[in-house]
Write a protein that holds these residues in place. Structure first.
Motif, PDB file in Angstrom:
ATOM      1  N   LYS A 189      43.451  37.251  42.462  1.00 53.33           N
ATOM      2  CA  LYS A 189      43.317  38.684  42.203  1.00 53.33           C
ATOM      3  C   LYS A 189      43.747  39.538  43.392  1.00 53.33           C
ATOM      4  O   LYS A 189      44.347  40.588  43.231  1.00 53.33           O
ATOM      5  CB  LYS A 189      41.870  39.015  41.838  1.00 53.33           C
ATOM      6  CG  LYS A 189      41.716  40.304  41.051  1.00 53.33           C
ATOM      7  CD  LYS A 189      40.411  40.337  40.301  1.00 53.33           C
ATOM      8  CE  LYS A 189      40.411  41.518  39.328  1.00 53.33           C
ATOM      9  NZ  LYS A 189      39.160  41.617  38.578  1.00 53.33           N
ATOM     10  N   THR A 190      43.443  39.079  44.608  1.00 56.05           N
ATOM     11  CA  THR A 190      43.709  39.894  45.788  1.00 56.05           C
ATOM     12  C   THR A 190      45.087  39.663  46.405  1.00 56.05           C
ATOM     13  O   THR A 190      45.613  40.536  47.097  1.00 56.05           O
ATOM     14  CB  THR A 190      42.674  39.613  46.895  1.00 56.05           C
ATOM     15  OG1 THR A 190      42.769  38.239  47.295  1.00 56.05           O
ATOM     16  CG2 THR A 190      41.262  39.900  46.398  1.00 56.05           C
ATOM     17  N   GLU A 215      38.346  43.854  50.032  1.00 60.22           N
ATOM     18  CA  GLU A 215      37.718  43.400  48.786  1.00 60.22           C
ATOM     19  C   GLU A 215      36.451  42.584  49.079  1.00 60.22           C
ATOM     20  O   GLU A 215      35.473  42.653  48.324  1.00 60.22           O
ATOM     21  CB  GLU A 215      38.711  42.561  47.972  1.00 60.22           C
ATOM     22  CG  GLU A 215      39.929  43.335  47.481  1.00 60.22           C
ATOM     23  CD  GLU A 215      39.565  44.509  46.600  1.00 60.22           C
ATOM     24  OE1 GLU A 215      38.702  44.362  45.720  1.00 60.22           O
ATOM     25  OE2 GLU A 215      40.132  45.596  46.800  1.00 60.22           O
ATOM     26  N   CYS A 271      36.667  43.774  42.157  1.00 62.84           N
ATOM     27  CA  CYS A 271      37.909  43.625  42.918  1.00 62.84           C
ATOM     28  C   CYS A 271      39.097  44.196  42.157  1.00 62.84           C
ATOM     29  O   CYS A 271      39.226  43.995  40.946  1.00 62.84           O
ATOM     30  CB  CYS A 271      38.171  42.157  43.261  1.00 62.84           C
ATOM     31  SG  CYS A 271      36.937  41.476  44.392  1.00 62.84           S
ATOM     32  N   VAL A 272      39.947  44.890  42.876  1.00 62.65           N
ATOM     33  CA  VAL A 272      41.132  45.512  42.272  1.00 62.65           C
ATOM     34  C   VAL A 272      42.264  44.496  42.215  1.00 62.65           C
ATOM     35  O   VAL A 272      42.594  43.865  43.229  1.00 62.65           O
ATOM     36  CB  VAL A 272      41.584  46.736  43.097  1.00 62.65           C
ATOM     37  CG1 VAL A 272      42.864  47.331  42.511  1.00 62.65           C
ATOM     38  CG2 VAL A 272      40.482  47.778  43.141  1.00 62.65           C
ATOM     39  N   ARG A 273      42.837  44.347  41.049  1.00 59.41           N
ATOM     40  CA  ARG A 273      43.964  43.436  40.888  1.00 59.41           C
ATOM     41  C   ARG A 273      45.218  44.074  41.453  1.00 59.41           C
ATOM     42  O   ARG A 273      45.534  45.220  41.160  1.00 59.41           O
ATOM     43  CB  ARG A 273      44.169  43.096  39.409  1.00 59.41           C
ATOM     44  CG  ARG A 273      45.074  41.903  39.169  1.00 59.41           C
ATOM     45  CD  ARG A 273      44.986  41.454  37.723  1.00 59.41           C
ATOM     46  NE  ARG A 273      45.687  40.192  37.520  1.00 59.41           N
ATOM     47  CZ  ARG A 273      45.166  38.991  37.764  1.00 59.41           C
ATOM     48  NH1 ARG A 273      43.942  38.911  38.217  1.00 59.41           N
ATOM     49  NH2 ARG A 273      45.860  37.894  37.563  1.00 59.41           N
ATOM     50  N   GLN A 274      45.945  43.358  42.292  1.00 58.98           N
ATOM     51  CA  GLN A 274      47.149  43.890  42.910  1.00 58.98           C
ATOM     52  C   GLN A 274      48.261  44.070  41.884  1.00 58.98           C
ATOM     53  O   GLN A 274      48.335  43.353  40.886  1.00 58.98           O
ATOM     54  CB  GLN A 274      47.616  42.945  44.018  1.00 58.98           C
ATOM     55  CG  GLN A 274      46.625  42.825  45.171  1.00 58.98           C
ATOM     56  CD  GLN A 274      46.360  44.160  45.825  1.00 58.98           C
ATOM     57  OE1 GLN A 274      47.227  44.717  46.486  1.00 58.98           O
ATOM     58  NE2 GLN A 274      45.156  44.693  45.648  1.00 58.98           N
ATOM     59  N   ILE A 279      33.630  39.277  41.029  1.00 61.90           N
ATOM     60  CA  ILE A 279      35.030  39.464  41.405  1.00 61.90           C
ATOM     61  C   ILE A 279      35.775  40.250  40.335  1.00 61.90           C
ATOM     62  O   ILE A 279      36.529  41.175  40.636  1.00 61.90           O
ATOM     63  CB  ILE A 279      35.709  38.092  41.635  1.00 61.90           C
ATOM     64  CG1 ILE A 279      35.050  37.385  42.820  1.00 61.90           C
ATOM     65  CG2 ILE A 279      37.211  38.240  41.855  1.00 61.90           C
ATOM     66  CD1 ILE A 279      35.371  35.905  42.920  1.00 61.90           C
ATOM     67  N   ASN A 308      43.876  43.513  52.708  1.00 65.26           N
ATOM     68  CA  ASN A 308      43.372  43.718  51.358  1.00 65.26           C
ATOM     69  C   ASN A 308      42.204  42.787  51.060  1.00 65.26           C
ATOM     70  O   ASN A 308      41.188  43.204  50.482  1.00 65.26           O
ATOM     71  CB  ASN A 308      44.490  43.494  50.332  1.00 65.26           C
ATOM     72  CG  ASN A 308      44.034  43.750  48.914  1.00 65.26           C
ATOM     73  OD1 ASN A 308      43.624  44.857  48.584  1.00 65.26           O
ATOM     74  ND2 ASN A 308      44.062  42.737  48.076  1.00 65.26           N
ATOM     75  N   LYS A 343      33.625  44.993  49.737  1.00 62.80           N
ATOM     76  CA  LYS A 343      33.134  45.551  48.463  1.00 62.80           C
ATOM     77  C   LYS A 343      32.221  44.546  47.758  1.00 62.80           C
ATOM     78  O   LYS A 343      31.170  44.915  47.213  1.00 62.80           O
ATOM     79  CB  LYS A 343      34.313  45.921  47.565  1.00 62.80           C
ATOM     80  CG  LYS A 343      35.035  47.195  47.978  1.00 62.80           C
ATOM     81  CD  LYS A 343      36.416  47.302  47.379  1.00 62.80           C
ATOM     82  CE  LYS A 343      36.442  47.222  45.871  1.00 62.80           C
ATOM     83  NZ  LYS A 343      37.814  47.381  45.341  1.00 62.80           N
TER      84      LYS A 343
END
Length: 325
Positions: free
Chosen positions: A164-165, A175, A198-201, A194, A171, A178
């Motif tokens: 995901k990261t 994450e 977590c923000v998906r790139q 997660i 980055n 967070k």
């Protein structure tokens, strides 16, 4: 990096350091550690920081020749100067015989190893490559971070987190912080944590979109495209990333056909092992000829937009539709 860590620990420091490579997190971490090690008690009087293009070599040399104020060293940090590509010759000549009290830390994402300045640093000091770290290193680093926070994670969820990261350490660090807040009061970080925090790139979303195209899941591929547009990603950047994805898949496909395994492929094309394995699996869904045709169509699509023959949003849409039918 091992030698640099030893030099910082023992205080046996070189007069010149170059931190170079695409991993910004490592560059900034070692820059700060070197500054702390070189300056006595964080002395700001003898620290000079230069950033960006247009740095005047003469000004830097004048400062280097000035005796430090009530200290043993005058420290000069030059960051993102591009002097290792052009304009660094005067500094290269100076570094052949600098003032004994002058210490330099150069911080650059990219350098020309053929330049006189690069060779001068090699001769006088130490070059530290801050490159993208491999899967094993990233996992150890993440696990050490979690251990300090008294947290645990399963191997499967750790892989999911990295998927995901991506491999960018800045980055990843963001994450992780967070996740620490989100899982407060619990000692295990889960896949659900997660997934929710977590923000998906963008690169991961492009990978998913191409996977949907390969599996002929047109509706999902289009939804992922619209999601990227909602996130204000320009259509031409999305097209660039799709093109890069198809190009990477073609390279992976060709290497796999030559008998290379996933780890060897990852090394050759610059992908972490766990990402390389995903690319090998995705490339298997395409014929080599189809990937070549897709790349040609990407180039044609870009040309159609730039010449005004087609709208940018619709052009990418039609490309996705064509290969997901």
């Amino acid at each position: 990096m091992k030698k640099l860590n030893e030099e910082i620990k023992t205080g046996q420091l070189k007069q010149v350091y170059l931190l170079c490579g695409e991993e910004a997190y490592l560059r900034s971490q070692y820059r700060d550690r070197l500054k702390k090690a070189l300056l006595e008690d964080g002395d700001p009087m003898n620290l000079h920081y230069f950033e960006g293009k247009g740095i005047q070599a003469g000004e830097v040399i004048d400062l280097a020749e000035t005796m430090p104020f009530l200290a043993q060293r005058r420290v000069l940090v030059l960051e993102n100067s591009e002097l290792f590509k052009h304009g660094g010759e005067p500094l290269a000549e100076y570094l052949a015989s600098p003032a004994q009290t002058a210490f330099f830390v150069f911080v650059e994402p990219a350098v020309d190893k053929r330049s006189k300045l690069y060779k001068a640093v090699q001769a006088k000091g130490r070059v530290i490559a801050c490159d993208t770290q491999d899967e094993a290193v990233l996992k150890r680093w993440i696990l050490e971070f979690l251990k300090k926070e008294n947290k645990k994670i399963t191997e499967r969820d750790l892989n999911f987190f990295l998927e995901k990261t991506g491999t960018n350490m800045e980055n990843i660090r963001g994450e992780l912080e967070k996740l620490m807040c989100y899982s407060l009061g619990r000692d295990v970080v889960t896949a659900q944590d997660i997934d929710e925090i977590c923000v998906r790139q963008v690169s991961s979303q492009i990978f998913d979109m191409v996977s949907a195209v390969a599996d002929k899941r047109q509706k999902q591929a289009m939804q992922l495209y619209y999601d990227l547009l909602t996130l204000k990603e320009p259509p031409m950047r999305i097209l660039y990333l799709i093109t890069r994805q198809f190009n990477m898949l073609l390279q992976v496909k060709e290497l796999k056909n030559k008998g290379y395994d996933a780890n060897s492929i990852g090394t050759k094309v610059g992908l972490a092992g766990f990402i390389a394995r995903k690319y090998v699996a995705q490339a298997a869904k395409f014929k080599e000829a189809d990937l070549q045709k897709a790349l040609a169509d990407c180039v044609e699509t870009e040309e159609a937009v730039k010449t005004g023959r087609m709208n940018d949003i619709m052009s990418v849409e039609l490309l996705i539709v064509k290969y997901s039918m």
